[in-house]
Design a protein around this motif. Structure first.
Motif, mmCIF file in Angstrom:
data_model
loop_
_atom_site.group_PDB
_atom_site.id
_atom_site.type_symbol
_atom_site.label_atom_id
_atom_site.label_comp_id
_atom_site.label_asym_id
_atom_site.label_seq_id
_atom_site.Cartn_x
_atom_site.Cartn_y
_atom_site.Cartn_z
ATOM 1 N N GLU A 1 -75.309 2.364 35.525
ATOM 2 C CA GLU A 1 -73.907 2.119 35.209
ATOM 3 C C GLU A 1 -73.438 3.066 34.113
ATOM 4 O O GLU A 1 -74.224 3.503 33.263
ATOM 5 C CB GLU A 1 -73.737 0.678 34.736
ATOM 6 C CG GLU A 1 -74.137 -0.353 35.757
ATOM 7 C CD GLU A 1 -74.612 -1.635 35.106
ATOM 8 O OE1 GLU A 1 -74.728 -2.652 35.807
ATOM 9 O OE2 GLU A 1 -74.879 -1.625 33.894
ATOM 10 N N SER A 2 -72.146 3.325 34.115
ATOM 11 C CA SER A 2 -71.530 4.064 33.028
ATOM 12 C C SER A 2 -70.116 3.534 32.843
ATOM 13 O O SER A 2 -69.535 2.922 33.738
ATOM 14 C CB SER A 2 -71.524 5.560 33.308
ATOM 15 O OG SER A 2 -70.818 5.845 34.497
ATOM 16 N N GLY B 1 -67.316 1.402 30.280
ATOM 17 C CA GLY B 1 -67.283 0.282 29.352
ATOM 18 C C GLY B 1 -66.930 0.752 27.960
ATOM 19 O O GLY B 1 -66.606 1.907 27.734
ATOM 20 N N LEU C 1 -65.385 1.518 35.093
ATOM 21 C CA LEU C 1 -66.835 1.471 35.193
ATOM 22 C C LEU C 1 -67.263 2.171 36.472
ATOM 23 O O LEU C 1 -66.522 2.173 37.465
ATOM 24 C CB LEU C 1 -67.332 0.026 35.237
ATOM 25 C CG LEU C 1 -66.901 -0.913 34.117
ATOM 26 C CD1 LEU C 1 -67.470 -2.316 34.364
ATOM 27 C CD2 LEU C 1 -67.333 -0.394 32.766
ATOM 28 N N CYS D 1 -71.008 2.925 38.923
ATOM 29 C CA CYS D 1 -72.407 2.557 39.118
ATOM 30 C C CYS D 1 -72.935 3.339 40.317
ATOM 31 O O CYS D 1 -72.390 3.221 41.419
ATOM 32 C CB CYS D 1 -72.526 1.061 39.359
ATOM 33 S SG CYS D 1 -74.164 0.513 39.896
ATOM 34 N N VAL E 1 -70.585 -8.682 29.306
ATOM 35 C CA VAL E 1 -71.460 -7.632 29.832
ATOM 36 C C VAL E 1 -71.218 -7.571 31.341
ATOM 37 O O VAL E 1 -71.305 -8.602 32.024
ATOM 38 C CB VAL E 1 -72.933 -7.911 29.524
ATOM 39 C CG1 VAL E 1 -73.810 -6.825 30.144
ATOM 40 C CG2 VAL E 1 -73.164 -7.987 28.016
ATOM 41 N N TYR F 1 -72.239 -6.228 35.021
ATOM 42 C CA TYR F 1 -73.418 -5.818 35.772
ATOM 43 C C TYR F 1 -73.027 -5.325 37.161
ATOM 44 O O TYR F 1 -72.266 -5.980 37.876
ATOM 45 C CB TYR F 1 -74.390 -6.986 35.924
ATOM 46 C CG TYR F 1 -74.984 -7.489 34.642
ATOM 47 C CD1 TYR F 1 -74.369 -8.521 33.928
ATOM 48 C CD2 TYR F 1 -76.150 -6.934 34.128
ATOM 49 C CE1 TYR F 1 -74.914 -8.990 32.746
ATOM 50 C CE2 TYR F 1 -76.695 -7.400 32.943
ATOM 51 C CZ TYR F 1 -76.066 -8.419 32.263
ATOM 52 O OH TYR F 1 -76.606 -8.871 31.081
ATOM 53 N N GLN G 1 -78.373 -2.373 34.515
ATOM 54 C CA GLN G 1 -78.827 -2.859 33.213
ATOM 55 C C GLN G 1 -77.714 -3.566 32.443
ATOM 56 O O GLN G 1 -77.985 -4.252 31.463
ATOM 57 C CB GLN G 1 -79.369 -1.693 32.376
ATOM 58 C CG GLN G 1 -78.311 -0.788 31.747
ATOM 59 C CD GLN G 1 -77.705 0.211 32.715
ATOM 60 O OE1 GLN G 1 -78.002 0.221 33.916
ATOM 61 N NE2 GLN G 1 -76.856 1.085 32.192
ATOM 62 N N THR H 1 -73.387 -3.232 31.147
ATOM 63 C CA THR H 1 -72.623 -2.431 30.185
ATOM 64 C C THR H 1 -71.606 -3.343 29.505
ATOM 65 O O THR H 1 -70.965 -4.176 30.152
ATOM 66 C CB THR H 1 -71.936 -1.234 30.870
ATOM 67 O OG1 THR H 1 -71.301 -0.415 29.886
ATOM 68 C CG2 THR H 1 -70.901 -1.668 31.900
ATOM 69 N N GLN H 2 -71.468 -3.188 28.210
ATOM 70 C CA GLN H 2 -70.606 -4.075 27.438
ATOM 71 C C GLN H 2 -69.148 -3.638 27.535
ATOM 72 O O GLN H 2 -68.824 -2.456 27.357
ATOM 73 C CB GLN H 2 -71.035 -4.082 25.969
ATOM 74 C CG GLN H 2 -70.168 -4.937 25.065
ATOM 75 C CD GLN H 2 -70.336 -6.424 25.318
ATOM 76 O OE1 GLN H 2 -71.457 -6.921 25.461
ATOM 77 N NE2 GLN H 2 -69.231 -7.150 25.387
#
Length: 122
Positions: free
Chosen positions: A6-7, A9, A20, A22, A92, A94, A114, A116-117
């Motif tokens: 993921e990227s 956030g 976001l 993924c 978070v 996912y 994993q 991402t916040q």
């Protein structure tokens, strides 16, 4: 082994936007669906948006009209555009993919990123 990376956030003020993405990698026979879930502190993980292969996208009622999910099948990537963010969207996030790794696998399995916040300040 299927991996979801993921990227995106981060921190944004209420009313703002975030996106976001993924990307799925690894040996896969088919991807049945990709989507996004979120989990806020003290709460259960919940579906945000899903994009089934060959099916209509669906959204939780809390994000309808504000979030948009899309997929790039060639890149095995799913995106989530989040607009008009609210403090209650803080969680978070996912990425999820429902995958068959071989044609002999009868039941597809869930794979997770994993997380991402996403934090929305008021």
């Amino acid at each position: 082994q299927v991996q979801l990376v993921e990227s995106g956030g981060g921190l944004v003020q209420a009313g703002g936007s975030l996106s976001l993405s993924c990307a799925a990698s690894g040996s896969m026979f088919s991807i049945n669906a990709m989507g996004w879930y979120r989990q806020a502190p003290g709460k259960q993980r919940e579906l945000v948006a899903a994009a089934p292969s060959g099916g209509a996208t669906n959204y939780s009622d809390s994000v309808k009209g504000r979030f948009a999910i899309s997929r790039d099948n060639a890149k095995k990537t799913v995106y989530l555009q989040m607009n008009s963010l609210k403090p209650e969207d803080t969680a978070v996030y996912y990425c999820n993919a429902v995958v068959r790794v071989s044609p002999f696998e009868r039941t597809p399995r869930d794979y997770w990123g994993q997380g991402t916040q996403v934090t929305v300040s008021s």
